[in-house]
Design a protein around this motif. Sequence first.
Motif, short mmCIF file in Angstrom:
data_model
loop_
_atom_site.label_atom_id
_atom_site.label_comp_id
_atom_site.label_asym_id
_atom_site.label_seq_id
_atom_site.Cartn_x
_atom_site.Cartn_y
_atom_site.Cartn_z
N UNK A 47 97.43 -1.55 3.09
CA UNK A 47 96.31 -2.48 3.14
C UNK A 47 95.34 -2.14 4.27
N UNK A 48 95.89 -1.93 5.47
CA UNK A 48 95.05 -1.69 6.65
C UNK A 48 95.57 -0.47 7.40
N UNK A 49 95.17 0.72 6.99
CA UNK A 49 95.69 1.93 7.64
C UNK A 49 95.27 2.06 9.11
N UNK A 50 94.09 1.58 9.48
CA UNK A 50 93.67 1.70 10.87
C UNK A 50 94.49 0.79 11.78
N UNK A 51 94.85 -0.39 11.29
CA UNK A 51 95.70 -1.28 12.09
C UNK A 51 97.11 -0.72 12.20
N UNK A 52 97.59 -0.10 11.13
CA UNK A 52 98.90 0.53 11.16
C UNK A 52 98.95 1.64 12.19
N UNK A 53 97.90 2.44 12.24
CA UNK A 53 97.83 3.54 13.22
C UNK A 53 97.86 2.99 14.64
N UNK A 54 97.15 1.89 14.88
CA UNK A 54 97.13 1.28 16.21
C UNK A 54 98.51 0.76 16.59
N UNK A 55 99.20 0.14 15.65
CA UNK A 55 100.55 -0.39 15.92
C UNK A 55 101.52 0.76 16.15
N UNK A 56 101.40 1.81 15.36
CA UNK A 56 102.28 2.97 15.54
C UNK A 56 102.06 3.60 16.92
N UNK A 57 100.79 3.76 17.30
CA UNK A 57 100.50 4.32 18.63
C UNK A 57 101.07 3.46 19.73
N UNK A 58 100.96 2.14 19.58
CA UNK A 58 101.50 1.20 20.56
C UNK A 58 103.02 1.34 20.66
N UNK A 59 103.68 1.41 19.51
CA UNK A 59 105.15 1.54 19.50
C UNK A 59 105.60 2.87 20.11
N UNK A 60 104.89 3.94 19.77
CA UNK A 60 105.25 5.26 20.31
C UNK A 60 105.06 5.29 21.82
N UNK A 61 103.98 4.69 22.28
CA UNK A 61 103.73 4.64 23.73
C UNK A 61 104.82 3.83 24.43
N UNK A 62 105.20 2.71 23.86
CA UNK A 62 106.26 1.91 24.46
C UNK A 62 107.58 2.67 24.48
N UNK A 63 107.85 3.42 23.42
CA UNK A 63 109.09 4.19 23.34
C UNK A 63 109.08 5.31 24.38
N UNK A 64 107.96 5.96 24.58
CA UNK A 64 107.87 7.05 25.55
C UNK A 64 108.08 6.57 26.97
N UNK A 65 107.60 5.37 27.26
CA UNK A 65 107.73 4.85 28.61
C UNK A 65 109.00 4.02 28.80
N UNK A 66 109.84 3.96 27.79
CA UNK A 66 111.12 3.28 27.90
C UNK A 66 111.01 1.77 27.97
#
Length: 110
Positions: A47-66
């Motif tokens: 439905x909203x690919x741009x919002x999905x990309x933002x959420x994925x980036x947020x999750x990946x950043x949180x995972x990288x910083x522990x």
Amino acid sequence: MLVQVVEPNYESVKSDLSAREAEMRNSILAQVLDQSARARLSNLALVKPEKTKAVENYLIQMARYGQLSGKVSEQGLIEILEKVSQQTEKKTTVKFNRRKVMDSDEDDDY
């Protein structure tokens, strides 16, 4: 003696890099999201690919910083979605530009 000049194929290199990046993103998301959260995120991607990309980036950043402790549940993903929605929410403003008519209050033409 035959010398063959090889020109780099930039399109194939570019597609390889994008495929590798997508694979890395999917593997990181598989590690940090549980099954129901991944299902919700994939539904959102339709439905909203741009919002999905933002959420994925947020999750990946949180995972990288522990900053993630364990896998993110569906409820945790909903909270992250709300947070990202608030940050990216566009404010709509309506401004009325009224035209000034050459009309004075002294002249009442009825």
